[in-house]
Design a protein around this motif. Structure first.
Motif, PDB file in Angstrom:
ATOM      1  N   VAL A  95       0.844  -1.204   0.000  1.00  0.00           N
ATOM      2  CA  VAL A  95       0.000   0.000   0.000  1.00  0.00           C
ATOM      3  C   VAL A  95       0.880   1.256   0.000  1.00  0.00           C
ATOM      4  N   GLU A 102       2.489   5.255  -7.880  1.00  0.00           N
ATOM      5  CA  GLU A 102       1.453   5.835  -8.744  1.00  0.00           C
ATOM      6  C   GLU A 102       1.702   7.319  -8.997  1.00  0.00           C
ATOM      7  N   ARG A 103       2.599   7.920  -8.227  1.00  0.00           N
ATOM      8  CA  ARG A 103       2.968   9.322  -8.446  1.00  0.00           C
ATOM      9  C   ARG A 103       4.312   9.427  -9.186  1.00  0.00           C
ATOM     10  N   SER A 253       5.902  14.685  -3.018  1.00  0.00           N
ATOM     11  CA  SER A 253       4.650  14.560  -3.768  1.00  0.00           C
ATOM     12  C   SER A 253       3.615  13.735  -3.012  1.00  0.00           C
ATOM     13  N   ALA A 254       4.086  12.715  -2.287  1.00  0.00           N
ATOM     14  CA  ALA A 254       3.146  11.851  -1.559  1.00  0.00           C
ATOM     15  C   ALA A 254       2.790  12.400  -0.185  1.00  0.00           C
ATOM     16  N   LEU A 304       7.070  25.974  -0.627  1.00  0.00           N
ATOM     17  CA  LEU A 304       6.651  24.976   0.352  1.00  0.00           C
ATOM     18  C   LEU A 304       7.744  24.499   1.291  1.00  0.00           C
ATOM     19  N   VAL A 314       4.274  14.689   6.724  1.00  0.00           N
ATOM     20  CA  VAL A 314       4.123  13.879   7.931  1.00  0.00           C
ATOM     21  C   VAL A 314       5.018  12.627   7.927  1.00  0.00           C
ATOM     22  N   PRO A 316       4.042   9.254   9.578  1.00  0.00           N
ATOM     23  CA  PRO A 316       3.132   8.420  10.377  1.00  0.00           C
ATOM     24  C   PRO A 316       3.871   7.224  10.985  1.00  0.00           C
TER      25      PRO A 316
ATOM     26  N   ARG B  29      -0.504  13.586 -11.510  1.00  0.00           N
ATOM     27  CA  ARG B  29       0.296  12.449 -11.050  1.00  0.00           C
ATOM     28  C   ARG B  29      -0.365  11.671  -9.918  1.00  0.00           C
ATOM     29  N   ALA B  30      -1.633  11.922  -9.628  1.00  0.00           N
ATOM     30  CA  ALA B  30      -2.318  11.151  -8.583  1.00  0.00           C
ATOM     31  C   ALA B  30      -3.716  10.779  -9.059  1.00  0.00           C
ATOM     32  N   ARG B  31      -4.161   9.608  -8.622  1.00  0.00           N
ATOM     33  CA  ARG B  31      -5.497   9.142  -9.030  1.00  0.00           C
ATOM     34  C   ARG B  31      -6.580  10.031  -8.422  1.00  0.00           C
ATOM     35  N   LYS B  66      -0.213  26.565  -2.061  1.00  0.00           N
ATOM     36  CA  LYS B  66      -0.157  25.123  -2.303  1.00  0.00           C
ATOM     37  C   LYS B  66      -1.130  24.721  -3.425  1.00  0.00           C
ATOM     38  N   PHE B  82      -0.828  21.115  -5.082  1.00  0.00           N
ATOM     39  CA  PHE B  82       0.501  21.004  -5.723  1.00  0.00           C
ATOM     40  C   PHE B  82       1.024  19.580  -5.833  1.00  0.00           C
ATOM     41  N   ARG B  83       0.702  18.731  -4.847  1.00  0.00           N
ATOM     42  CA  ARG B  83       1.264  17.383  -4.848  1.00  0.00           C
ATOM     43  C   ARG B  83       0.711  16.515  -5.970  1.00  0.00           C
ATOM     44  N   ASN B  84      -0.428  16.936  -6.497  1.00  0.00           N
ATOM     45  CA  ASN B  84      -1.098  16.076  -7.475  1.00  0.00           C
ATOM     46  C   ASN B  84      -0.708  16.362  -8.916  1.00  0.00           C
ATOM     47  N   GLY B 154      -8.155   0.995  -1.147  1.00  0.00           N
ATOM     48  CA  GLY B 154      -7.328   0.624   0.010  1.00  0.00           C
ATOM     49  C   GLY B 154      -6.192   1.620   0.209  1.00  0.00           C
ATOM     50  N   ILE B 155      -5.600   2.063  -0.907  1.00  0.00           N
ATOM     51  CA  ILE B 155      -4.496   3.030  -0.829  1.00  0.00           C
ATOM     52  C   ILE B 155      -5.035   4.376  -0.334  1.00  0.00           C
ATOM     53  N   HIS B 158      -5.772   4.249   3.367  1.00  0.00           N
ATOM     54  CA  HIS B 158      -4.543   4.312   4.179  1.00  0.00           C
ATOM     55  C   HIS B 158      -4.002   5.742   4.217  1.00  0.00           C
ATOM     56  N   ARG B 159      -3.970   6.398   3.067  1.00  0.00           N
ATOM     57  CA  ARG B 159      -3.439   7.763   3.003  1.00  0.00           C
ATOM     58  C   ARG B 159      -4.242   8.685   3.926  1.00  0.00           C
ATOM     59  N   ALA B 162      -3.439   7.904   7.575  1.00  0.00           N
ATOM     60  CA  ALA B 162      -2.058   8.266   7.924  1.00  0.00           C
ATOM     61  C   ALA B 162      -1.845   9.776   7.892  1.00  0.00           C
ATOM     62  N   GLY B 163      -2.885  10.520   7.545  1.00  0.00           N
ATOM     63  CA  GLY B 163      -2.770  11.981   7.510  1.00  0.00           C
ATOM     64  C   GLY B 163      -2.015  12.486   6.298  1.00  0.00           C
ATOM     65  N   LEU B 164      -2.028  11.691   5.238  1.00  0.00           N
ATOM     66  CA  LEU B 164      -1.286  12.070   4.033  1.00  0.00           C
ATOM     67  C   LEU B 164      -2.150  12.791   3.009  1.00  0.00           C
TER      68      LEU B 164
END
Lengths: 328, 169
Positions: A95, A102-103, A253-254, A304, A314, A316, B29-31, B66, B82-84, B154-155, B158-159, B162-164
């Motif tokens: 996971v 995926e990124r 990025s993640a 940033l 973070v 975790p 870059r992210a689903r 951001k 920005f992360r995406n 599931g991913i 979890h993200r 996990a506070g992501l």
């Protein structure tokens, strides 16, 4: 590319030599002309093929070939060390790994992440096509998920940058040259059948169809060579450094705190790092520098920094399943 | 006068450098990346985009740096976290036919073809039968099956725990 000039030189020496020439009785020039021409044609043809082999090594392979070589190398790693049979812990690593992959620049690969039974060595490996393995020894060094993500990100970059695939291409070219240069080469060289060679040379991606049973010995030989390179020598210094720096971008990025990866690298013992491009401390310093200059390289990330908790990055805790495994 | 000219030249050079840095296009870059009406995670979703999608870049939001302003090819505008996004497009994948022909997948297919090709290839299967132990082959297959069962949901779950998630939704 290393070694190619030497191989070419050996080939030309073999091709130019005329067997037992000094023992033959002198012949009239008009009678020897035809065999000489034939020898010259054979030598020219062999030289042409050697050049084609060289060129074969320059063609970036298609995913299909990359996947097969990646799977056979993965099978070797699993065969040597064995995978941890803990579905919950392995799922967690998948996971985290998939969330990063995926990124990446190759999000569509069928990414798989495995935990290898090896408490002694803190290490991680990757094989072409999307296979990443981390040892139990490396997991024991970790304090949080951001550090796990850092190691997985480093291996993901090796795959997206095709570091092992490129090495496989070099072995493919040298095996091809050995096959065309000599009839008495190794069985693997003979396994580079004429039909395989001509179809690979005719393919824009130098494709070897390993679905064909007669190519299995060649696959075995190239797997052996590439896996040996991976476990003894590994990627070049510049490739390791690039994987480290790009891993930071993937972490950012993640949403992981990239400083945690730097912290983990610094904590690795000299022994664990013996195959890396520099000492843990040097690597950590180089990563710290990369982290400072990232904002100036990418305008999307500029405001940033410093990528800490205050900015939303973070670290975790690791999952309970992984903690149980680490405590074993 | 000389000093003024010098400062002006420096300013011009700096803005030229900035203009060079700012991309015309960015890539998802992210689903399930949402494009929102306002530069905030709570903003109403205009549309969602997927890895490999190309977006016209409109610049960084001044108040919420951001977030970046983007426009989809079908002219839907809004803000993206920005992360995406990335200024680098995903690499294009090439598939080979058994006759050696090569087909380059488009950006969208390159970003999503993996699920269809999971599992051991015939070549690797034959290699395993000849060179690997039955235990290694079984472990490899079990790992592949586990990989197959890890879902996008599931991913995402979890993200989130996990506070992501940040502003990425």
């Amino acid at each position: 590319v290393n070694g190619h000039p030497l191989l070419l030189a050996s080939f030309f020496t073999l091709a130019a030599a005329s067997p037992c020439a000094s023992l033959k009785p002198p012949q009239r020039p008009d009678l020897v002309r035809a065999p000489q021409l034939q020898d010259a044609r054979t030598a020219a043809d062999a030289a042409k093929k050697a050049n084609e082999c060289e060129e074969l090594g320059l063609r970036e392979i298609a995913f299909d070939e990359e996947q097969t070589i990646g799977q056979t190398m993965a099978l070797k790693i699993i065969g040597n060390k064995g995978l941890v049979q803990d579905e919950e812990a392995t799922r967690y690593v998948n996971v985290v790994g998939r969330s990063l992959a995926e990124r990446s620049e190759r999000p569509g690969l069928p990414w798989v992440f495995g935990i290898v039974n090896d408490d002694k060595e803190a290490n991680a490996f990757s094989t072409p096509g999307g296979y990443v393995f981390i040892t139990t020894g490396m997991l024991k060094k970790m304090e949080n998920e951001a550090q796990l993500a850092g190691v997985l990100a480093h291996e993901i970059i090796h795959i997206t940058e095709r570091h092992a695939s490129n090495e496989y291409r070099r072995f493919k070219a040298s095996t091809c040259k050995a096959a065309v240069a000599s009839d008495v080469g190794s069985s693997a060289a003979r396994g580079f059948a004429t039909s395989t060679l001509s179809s690979a040379l005719g393919s824009p991606v130098g494709y070897i169809d390993y679905g064909r049973a007669d190519n299995t010995p060649l696959l075995g030989d190239l797997t052996e060579k590439t896996a040996h390179w991976l476990t003894t020598q590994g990627p070049r210094d510049v490739e390791e450094q690039r994987s480290d720096e790009e891993a930071l971008l993937l972490l950012i990025s993640a949403g992981y705190a990239p400083g945690e990866y730097v912290k983990l690298v610094r904590s690795l013992s000299a022994d664990a790092e013996k195959k890396k491009y520099s000492s843990s401390e040097e690597r950590a310093r180089s990563l710290e520098h990369a982290l400072k200059v990232i904002p100036s390289k990418d305008p999307l990330l500029a405001p940033l920094k410093p990528f800490g908790k205050a900015e939303g990055f973070v670290a975790p805790p690791l999952s309970r399943a992984l903690d149980r495994l680490r405590a074993r | 006068m000389k000093r003024t000219l010098c400062v002006a030249t420096l300013c011009l050079a700096a803005s030229a450098a900035l203009a060079q840095q700012q991309p015309d296009k960015v890539y998802v870059r992210a689903r399930n990346t949402p494009i929102t009406e306002t530069p905030a995670a709570s903003g109403k979703t205009v549309t969602t985009v997927e890895p490999g999608d190309e977006l016209l870049y409109g610049g960084q939001d001044k108040k919420a740096p951001k977030y970046h302003q983007v426009t989809t090819p079908d002219k839907k505008s809004g803000f993206v976290f920005f992360r995406n996004i990335s200024k680098t497009p995903p690499k294009l994948e090439t598939r080979a036919g058994s006759d050696g022909t090569a087909t380059e997948l488009d950006r969208k297919a390159s970003a999503s073809f993996g699920a269809a090709v999971r599992g051991m290839t015939p070549g690797a299967e034959r290699y395993a039968d000849k060179n690997a132990t039955p235990a290694a082959k079984a472990q490899f297959k079990a790992l592949e099956d586990l990989g197959k069962s890890v879902s996008a949901e599931g991913i995402a779950s979890h993200r989130s725990s996990a506070g992501l998630q940040g502003g990425g939704k």
